[in-house]
Design an enzyme around this catalytic site. Sequence first.
Site, PDB file in Angstrom:
ATOM      1  N   SER A   1       0.828  -1.191  -0.025  1.00  0.00           N
ATOM      2  CA  SER A   1       0.124  -0.001  -0.191  1.00  0.00           C
ATOM      3  C   SER A   1       0.829   1.260   0.096  1.00  0.00           C
ATOM      4  O   SER A   1       1.945   1.159   0.783  1.00  0.00           O
ATOM      5  CB  SER A   1      -0.921   0.193   1.416  1.00  0.00           C
ATOM      6  OG  SER A   1      -1.217   1.257   1.441  1.00  0.00           O
TER       7      SER A   1
ATOM      8  N   GLU B   1       0.272   3.739   1.837  1.00  0.00           N
ATOM      9  CA  GLU B   1       0.273   4.167   3.126  1.00  0.00           C
ATOM     10  C   GLU B   1       1.813   3.679   3.588  1.00  0.00           C
ATOM     11  O   GLU B   1       2.294   4.458   4.672  1.00  0.00           O
ATOM     12  CB  GLU B   1      -0.444   3.185   3.864  1.00  0.00           C
ATOM     13  CG  GLU B   1      -0.885   3.881   5.316  1.00  0.00           C
ATOM     14  CD  GLU B   1      -1.486   5.193   5.560  1.00  0.00           C
ATOM     15  OE1 GLU B   1      -1.974   5.832   4.607  1.00  0.00           O
ATOM     16  OE2 GLU B   1      -1.352   5.709   6.460  1.00  0.00           O
TER      17      GLU B   1
ATOM     18  N   TYR C   1      -1.229   0.745  10.554  1.00  0.00           N
ATOM     19  CA  TYR C   1      -1.564   0.016   9.294  1.00  0.00           C
ATOM     20  C   TYR C   1      -0.294   0.126   8.384  1.00  0.00           C
ATOM     21  O   TYR C   1       0.245  -0.916   7.882  1.00  0.00           O
ATOM     22  CB  TYR C   1      -2.801   0.634   8.755  1.00  0.00           C
ATOM     23  CG  TYR C   1      -3.061   0.221   7.301  1.00  0.00           C
ATOM     24  CD1 TYR C   1      -3.868  -0.943   7.079  1.00  0.00           C
ATOM     25  CD2 TYR C   1      -2.244   0.664   6.055  1.00  0.00           C
ATOM     26  CE1 TYR C   1      -3.999  -1.361   5.807  1.00  0.00           C
ATOM     27  CE2 TYR C   1      -2.565   0.292   4.744  1.00  0.00           C
ATOM     28  CZ  TYR C   1      -3.668  -0.558   4.700  1.00  0.00           C
ATOM     29  OH  TYR C   1      -3.904  -1.336   3.425  1.00  0.00           O
TER      30      TYR C   1
END
Length: 329
Positions: free
Chosen positions: A126, A128, A152
Amino acid sequence: MKKKAFITGIAGQDGSYLSELLLEKDYEVYGIVRRNSITEHQRNRLTHLDNKIELSYGDLIDKSSLDNVLKKIKPDEIYNLGAQSHVRVSFEIPSFTFQTNALGVFNILESMREFSPKAKFYQASSSEMFGRSVDEDGCQRETTKFEPTSPYGCAKVFGYNLTKHYRKAYKMFAVNGILFNHESKRRGSNFVTTKVVKTAVRIKNKLENELVLGNLDSSRDWGHSSDYVNAMHLIISQDLPVDYVVSTGETRTVRDLCNYVFLKLDLDLKKYLKTSEKFMRPEELPYLKGDSSKIRNELKWSPKYSFEDLIDEMINFWQENYNNENLNY
Ligand code: F7E
């Protein structure tokens, strides 16, 4: 013989689009869903595929469930899309997030090494993972360092590294797609795109009178899930495992998103928009803009949907479904 694909997270947004794509390509599609006290909520995005795919109960945290499935199916391709996928929620349940998003990757790679070592493995990495890190030209790409800003993001970095490690140490086909935000009419209601669209449509229909958000200034690179599952399939279909960034290359703030949606619905945003601490994160990732030149040049991938196409599709969908109580996402 038909190819067999096994998908964790099959009941999610990407899992449902990926299942459709693989069925079109004549794959046998298998997946695991987690046990949930409200059974009927689990397969909402898959009801139109009933009888075409095979589901069983399983959990990334429970390696024995993965062992059993892999022993039985012997898949050609494994797509690890299962995760606790909500970044803000990861601050509230960090341990669960690490177990699923980090140790879960370990469990499935170990299971694959034991029972299906010749399969190809795709890890849903991701954007992120980049966190606060941005290259000088204002983009993130395959070579940008990771500085995650959430439990996360930290867990996803672990999964990314582990995938590369299994590739090198055990010569397994294990590959990462680093996907930037991707949305659709099947996106869950607590992600910002669906929250803004659905609430605006409900305001238009006099069912709600405010939209309460967190940080309006963060920027995201939003694409469409169906374009991004095409990228997943391209990445796993190569002869060699090579990691790729998947993004549109455009970035907008949450405020830009709100402006677009409210203007489309002919609503005055100022009258309805509020902010609350409740939706802020202890640490925010302020800015994402992906450079996906590598996948565009090497694999000829490009997105079909523009930002406007994506949001218009979501608005149309929620205009038809804002009152549909059977839609639980
Ligand atoms: O937030 C801001 C929020 O929750 C987007 C996941 O798919 O993409 C997703 O993670 C932005 C953030 O997505 C609200 O602070 C403001 O800056 O839609 P989101 P995300 O956190 O970027 C990445 C690539 C993933 O991998 C993740 O799995 O919007 N924001 N107000 C809000 N966000 C939410 N959810 N709710 C608000 O009220």
